[in-house]
Design an enzyme around this catalytic site. Structure first.
Site, short mmCIF file in Angstrom:
data_model
loop_
_atom_site.label_atom_id
_atom_site.label_comp_id
_atom_site.label_asym_id
_atom_site.label_seq_id
_atom_site.Cartn_x
_atom_site.Cartn_y
_atom_site.Cartn_z
N ARG A 156 -25.98 -36.20 19.29
CA ARG A 156 -27.11 -35.66 18.53
C ARG A 156 -26.64 -34.94 17.25
O ARG A 156 -26.79 -35.44 16.15
CB ARG A 156 -27.94 -34.73 19.44
N ASP A 157 -26.00 -33.79 17.40
CA ASP A 157 -25.57 -33.02 16.23
C ASP A 157 -24.48 -33.76 15.48
O ASP A 157 -24.42 -33.75 14.24
CB ASP A 157 -25.07 -31.64 16.67
N HIS A 167 -22.65 -21.89 19.73
CA HIS A 167 -22.67 -23.20 19.06
C HIS A 167 -22.03 -23.01 17.68
O HIS A 167 -22.66 -22.55 16.75
CB HIS A 167 -24.14 -23.63 18.95
N HIS A 217 -20.04 -24.32 14.28
CA HIS A 217 -19.56 -25.35 13.36
C HIS A 217 -18.26 -24.81 12.77
O HIS A 217 -18.05 -23.60 12.69
CB HIS A 217 -20.62 -25.65 12.29
N CYS A 254 -25.72 -30.52 9.65
CA CYS A 254 -27.17 -30.54 9.66
C CYS A 254 -27.65 -31.03 8.29
O CYS A 254 -27.28 -30.45 7.27
CB CYS A 254 -27.74 -29.16 9.96
N ASN A 309 -19.11 -29.87 13.81
CA ASN A 309 -19.11 -28.91 14.92
C ASN A 309 -17.67 -28.66 15.36
O ASN A 309 -16.77 -29.45 15.07
CB ASN A 309 -19.86 -29.49 16.11
P1 HMG Z 1 -44.20 -31.89 9.38
O1 HMG Z 1 -44.15 -32.84 8.24
O2 HMG Z 1 -44.65 -30.50 9.11
O3 HMG Z 1 -45.04 -32.51 10.57
O4 HMG Z 1 -42.75 -31.87 9.99
P2 HMG Z 1 -46.60 -32.42 10.87
O5 HMG Z 1 -46.76 -31.65 12.13
O6 HMG Z 1 -47.33 -31.93 9.66
O7 HMG Z 1 -46.97 -33.95 11.12
C1 HMG Z 1 -46.91 -34.90 10.06
C2 HMG Z 1 -46.82 -36.30 10.62
O8 HMG Z 1 -45.58 -36.44 11.30
C3 HMG Z 1 -47.91 -36.65 11.64
O9 HMG Z 1 -48.16 -38.04 11.51
C4 HMG Z 1 -47.22 -36.43 12.96
O10 HMG Z 1 -47.74 -37.21 14.02
C5 HMG Z 1 -45.81 -36.88 12.64
P3 HMG Z 1 -49.52 -38.56 10.79
O11 HMG Z 1 -50.62 -37.96 11.57
O12 HMG Z 1 -49.41 -38.02 9.39
O13 HMG Z 1 -49.36 -40.05 10.88
N1 HMG Z 1 -44.85 -36.16 13.51
C6 HMG Z 1 -43.94 -36.76 14.29
N2 HMG Z 1 -43.62 -38.06 14.50
C7 HMG Z 1 -42.64 -38.29 15.40
N3 HMG Z 1 -41.99 -37.33 16.09
C8 HMG Z 1 -42.29 -36.04 15.90
C9 HMG Z 1 -43.29 -35.72 14.96
N4 HMG Z 1 -43.80 -34.54 14.54
C10 HMG Z 1 -44.75 -34.83 13.66
N5 HMG Z 1 -41.63 -35.09 16.59
C11 HMG Z 1 -41.28 -31.55 11.87
C12 HMG Z 1 -42.44 -30.99 11.06
C13 HMG Z 1 -40.82 -30.47 12.84
C14 HMG Z 1 -41.75 -32.78 12.61
C15 HMG Z 1 -40.13 -31.94 10.90
O14 HMG Z 1 -39.82 -30.82 10.15
C16 HMG Z 1 -38.89 -32.41 11.62
O15 HMG Z 1 -38.88 -33.47 12.23
N6 HMG Z 1 -37.80 -31.65 11.54
C17 HMG Z 1 -36.55 -31.99 12.23
C18 HMG Z 1 -35.39 -31.43 11.54
C19 HMG Z 1 -34.13 -31.71 12.31
O16 HMG Z 1 -34.08 -32.57 13.19
N7 HMG Z 1 -33.03 -30.96 11.99
C20 HMG Z 1 -31.77 -31.10 12.66
C21 HMG Z 1 -31.75 -30.49 14.03
S1 HMG Z 1 -31.54 -28.71 13.98
C22 HMG Z 1 -29.81 -28.50 13.93
O17 HMG Z 1 -29.09 -29.43 13.72
C23 HMG Z 1 -29.23 -27.12 14.20
C24 HMG Z 1 -28.61 -27.01 15.60
O18 HMG Z 1 -27.55 -27.95 15.76
C25 HMG Z 1 -28.07 -25.59 15.84
C26 HMG Z 1 -27.18 -25.09 14.69
O19 HMG Z 1 -26.21 -25.75 14.31
O20 HMG Z 1 -27.53 -24.01 14.18
C27 HMG Z 1 -29.65 -27.28 16.71
MG MG Z 2 -25.52 -27.64 15.01
#
Ligand code: HMG
Ligand code: MG
Length: 321
Positions: A38-39, A230, A232, A263, A272
């Site tokens: 994933r990450d 966690h 990096h 990210c 990481n």
């Molecule tokens: P948004 O644009 O605000 O979503 O994004 P919305 O709620 O306004 O919905 C817009 C449209 O997206 C809608 O479709 C929803 O159905 C669809 P429409 O009605 O317009 O056709 N939608 C989705 N479709 C599929 N799957 C979903 C989903 N949600 C809404 N889950 C959202 C908000 C949270 C979805 C967006 O910002 C997002 O996907 N963000 C993900 C970011 C991400 O994955 N970042 C990396 C992970 S975090 C990380 O790596 C850090 C970590 O490792 C720890 C560390 O290192 O600190 C964990």
């Molecule tokens: Mg991370």
């Protein structure tokens, strides 16, 4: 490590393993929470074929990793690399159901529930800017988004982990006060998450900061066994930070095979902590982890072949040269 030895070295060094020299007052056993699929992969620019992801997960599990985070049910346009989450989980079948997946919102939870996932993780931000960049929500709005996710997941009998990102610094806001990180983490636990993973998303933390953050969580009444770390490895501090975590008694560490990762929404986030580097440290300290280092290194070398560049892990390089 400078702690006095508690027992003599346990004999000569086996090929491909460090000499085991235990240090005083460290946990006897640690859980490695593997985030490579994933990450590790989410930031890869070229799409990795789903069959490679499946094989990666199966190889990590057979190398003895007790937890392998498989993928994310996020918006596919936000993280195109993980847009194959359904296909991957379907291919993994029964094995996949026991693996944690990221879900930011109810839509993500619905997708995970449809596939029978039993462990989900929400991911919050300790800072306003990263909450907006990563989740399209303000710091406060993120809790409103997570609240029904945690409630519904718990009602369905799922286990919920919560991440807090930017715990040690933020590329836009700079220093992040420890109290702010504790407040965000406590709010996620209050929603009903059972575990909290404290993320150094951009790898700027140092050991004293880790000690201070863990002390602040303890002060706020958070049991140590709820916490994971966690790291990096952007500034090469991840293993030193693990040592600070071990001294404080934390027993869960996130890591990514081969040191892949980053990210897409955090400037300057690099790989990481490499799982192999963590395994080398833990083995040297005589801390049980259950992972076969040789099988893990072979997996990272195999994956590096698919990604077209060598692993950044020092241990992978040393053992595969
Ligand atoms: P948004 O644009 O605000 O979503 O994004 P919305 O709620 O306004 O919905 C817009 C449209 O997206 C809608 O479709 C929803 O159905 C669809 P429409 O009605 O317009 O056709 N939608 C989705 N479709 C599929 N799957 C979903 C989903 N949600 C809404 N889950 C959202 C908000 C949270 C979805 C967006 O910002 C997002 O996907 N963000 C993900 C970011 C991400 O994955 N970042 C990396 C992970 S975090 C990380 O790596 C850090 C970590 O490792 C720890 C560390 O290192 O600190 C964990
Ligand atoms: Mg991370």
């Amino acid at each position: 490590m400078t702690e006095p030895m508690t027992e003599p070295m346990t004999g000569s060094r086996a090929a491909g393993l460090p000499m085991t020299v235990p240090a005083a007052d460290l946990p006897a056993r640690v859980t490695i929470y593997e985030v490579g699929p994933r990450d590790g992969l989410q930031n890869e620019p070229e799409l990795v074929p789903v069959e490679v992801k499946e094989e990666l997960i199966r190889r990590l599990l057979s190398a003895g990793l007790p937890v392998v985070e498989a993928t994310s049910f996020v918006h596919p346009a936000w993280v195109p690399q993980l847009a194959d989450a359904e296909e991957l989980m379907t291919r993994l079948g029964e094995t996949g159901r026991g693996l944690p997946v990221l879900v930011p919102n109810e839509r993500g939870l619905d997708r995970a529930l449809e596939l029978g996932c039993e462990h989900v993780a929400i991911f919050g931000s300790a800072t306003e800017t990263f909450a907006r960049k990563n989740l399209n929500r303000s710091l406060d709005e993120q809790f409103a988004m997570f609240q029904p996710v945690v409630r519904r997941a718990r009602d369905a009998g799922l286990d919920v982990r919560a991440y807090v990102s930017m715990c040690f610094g933020d590329p836009w806001e700079g220093a992040v006060p420890v109290e702010q990180v504790v407040s965000v983490g406590r709010r996620l636990l209050d929603l009903g998450a059972s575990r909290l993973s404290l993320g150094d998303t951009i790898g700027v933390g140092t050991a004293g900061h880790v000690t201070a953050l863990l002390a602040a969580y303890a002060e706020a009444g958070t049991p140590l066994d709820v916490l994971a770390l966690h790291f990096h490895d952007t500034y090469g501090q991840a293993l030193a930070n693990v040592c600070a975590g071990l001294r404080a008694g934390v027993t869960t560490y996130d890591a990514s095979a081969g040191g892949l990762g980053g990210c897409p929404f955090a400037k300057s986030a690099t790989g990481n902590l490499a799982t192999e580097d963590l395994v080398w440290l833990l083995t040297g300290l005589g801390i049980e982890h259950g992972v076969d280092l040789d099988a893990l290194v072979q997996t990272s070398v195999w994956l590096a072949g698919h990604l077209g560049r060598p692993s950044p892990s020092a241990v992978v390089r040393a053992l595969s040269g």
